[in-house]
Design an enzyme around this catalytic site. Sequence first.
Site, mmCIF file in Angstrom:
data_model
loop_
_atom_site.group_PDB
_atom_site.id
_atom_site.type_symbol
_atom_site.label_atom_id
_atom_site.label_comp_id
_atom_site.label_asym_id
_atom_site.label_seq_id
_atom_site.Cartn_x
_atom_site.Cartn_y
_atom_site.Cartn_z
ATOM 1 N N LYS A 30 -31.258 1.722 -10.442
ATOM 2 C CA LYS A 30 -30.755 0.956 -11.259
ATOM 3 C C LYS A 30 -30.600 -0.230 -9.907
ATOM 4 O O LYS A 30 -31.029 -1.586 -10.613
ATOM 5 C CB LYS A 30 -28.704 1.263 -11.617
ATOM 6 C CG LYS A 30 -28.267 -0.514 -11.367
ATOM 7 C CD LYS A 30 -27.213 -1.197 -11.167
ATOM 8 C CE LYS A 30 -26.635 -0.669 -10.101
ATOM 9 N NZ LYS A 30 -25.484 -0.898 -9.555
ATOM 10 N N ARG A 35 -33.232 -5.817 -8.938
ATOM 11 C CA ARG A 35 -34.051 -6.445 -8.851
ATOM 12 C C ARG A 35 -34.738 -6.644 -9.155
ATOM 13 O O ARG A 35 -35.999 -8.252 -8.685
ATOM 14 C CB ARG A 35 -33.597 -5.565 -6.924
ATOM 15 C CG ARG A 35 -32.821 -6.003 -6.255
ATOM 16 C CD ARG A 35 -32.408 -4.931 -5.108
ATOM 17 N NE ARG A 35 -31.399 -5.165 -3.843
ATOM 18 C CZ ARG A 35 -29.722 -4.301 -4.235
ATOM 19 N NH1 ARG A 35 -30.172 -4.094 -5.717
ATOM 20 N NH2 ARG A 35 -28.948 -5.101 -3.753
ATOM 21 N N GLU A 334 -21.410 3.310 -1.938
ATOM 22 C CA GLU A 334 -21.282 4.273 -3.838
ATOM 23 C C GLU A 334 -21.407 5.807 -3.810
ATOM 24 O O GLU A 334 -21.048 5.825 -4.115
ATOM 25 C CB GLU A 334 -22.743 3.646 -4.196
ATOM 26 C CG GLU A 334 -23.978 4.228 -3.834
ATOM 27 C CD GLU A 334 -25.030 3.223 -4.110
ATOM 28 O OE1 GLU A 334 -26.248 3.657 -4.096
ATOM 29 O OE2 GLU A 334 -24.659 1.868 -4.099
#
Length: 449
Positions: A30, A35, A334
Amino acid sequence: MPVNPALTALWPAPHASEAVDATVHVPGSKSVTNRALVLAALASEPGWLRRPLRSRDTLLMAGALRAMGVGIEETVSSSSSGAGGSDGAGEAWRILPAGLRGPATVDVGNAGTVMRFLPPVAALADGPIRFDGDPRSYERPLTGVIDALRVLGARIDDDGRGALPLTVHGGGALDGGPVEIDASSSSQFVSALLLSGPRFNQGVEVRHTGSFLPSMPHIRMTVDMLRAVGAQVDTPESGGEPNVWRVTPGALLGRDLTIEPDLSNAQPFLAAALVTGGRVLIPDWPTRTTQPGDRLREIFTEMGGSCELTDYGLVLTGSGAIHGIDVDLSDVGELTPGIAAVAALADSPSTLRGVAHLRLHETDRLAALTKEINELGGDVTESADGLHIRPCRLHGGIFHTYDDHRMATAGAIIGLAVEGVQIENVATTAKTLPDFPDLWTGMLGASGV
């Protein structure tokens, strides 16, 4: 993206009665996909993204760029699949840059990359771009980007909230230049300005003024991807000043980019090998990457597994024992929910540090992990910047997700070892890991579990 209504209720997390032995093809990253979409939209020529992640966050990014005039053509030739499901090998997106324009409305959902990366892009558009999103998106920090853009010459209406919803009144260009921000709450503030910086008239010089900067690997990812499309970037690592990044104005090249597997999304599957004392192969694990998930090799080895990076991918083998860990996760926050889930099943206590900023993510992840693990019989306490986890015998129950994809996968990890765990709204995993329930049950089915 259609969602099975049954998955928004309670999902019985599969329990593993024996060791997992599977190959899992993890979809694309992701962080890299979003990006790459921004950089391709700002390029001076068309480009290709191959094996992009198709998830809620990436489709929101693509939809937002389309709303601003960017062409994105999707093609699918064929796909291959392993025991874990489809790897999407045949999908490609052709990006056709165009003059950015409004008026347009952007739905950010609850995607940090969309709500932070696109206001600088919108400042380059000709016309107003309105940003709105899920209720939780109104609570997520955005002041760093808003204030910085105003310093750089943008006009933004946010009614003084420093948060969504807001409107960026694009003037077709932006002066740019030097700006100071405090990115302590999200490294995405820095990445947002760097990604659009080559298109600013004076480029951009971003100076971080806070004492703490989380998720540095994501900034390195941004810098590497900028350089790959021809941007000149000076960084602290390349001999520049500490906490200062400079991007020179200039045209960006179109690229033909193949997206790496999402290594952070590989976490629950690798954890399955650790928790069950089994073996999981993740194909196409890169030998060099800026993805924070690559640190899983080190962390899960310390927690009792063994990793081997082969020509085909990464193999993690569990030893049958799970050890506690004392670890600073400030660069890889994360990964915290999945590590906390594994730590709750360990044979010794764990301390997870450096992640106070997780209180501002999709949900307050520290409070959510504490509550949900404890309600299954765990012993978790919050510290100022993390969690203390003491192993206890866990029992079944409902594991709430708070519309947070990583909470859902954390609950699934615990469910492997604890019978009777039910995940509320497992469909929230579609944010970054589409088809997670099928991938998860496919992994267990391949193992005969």
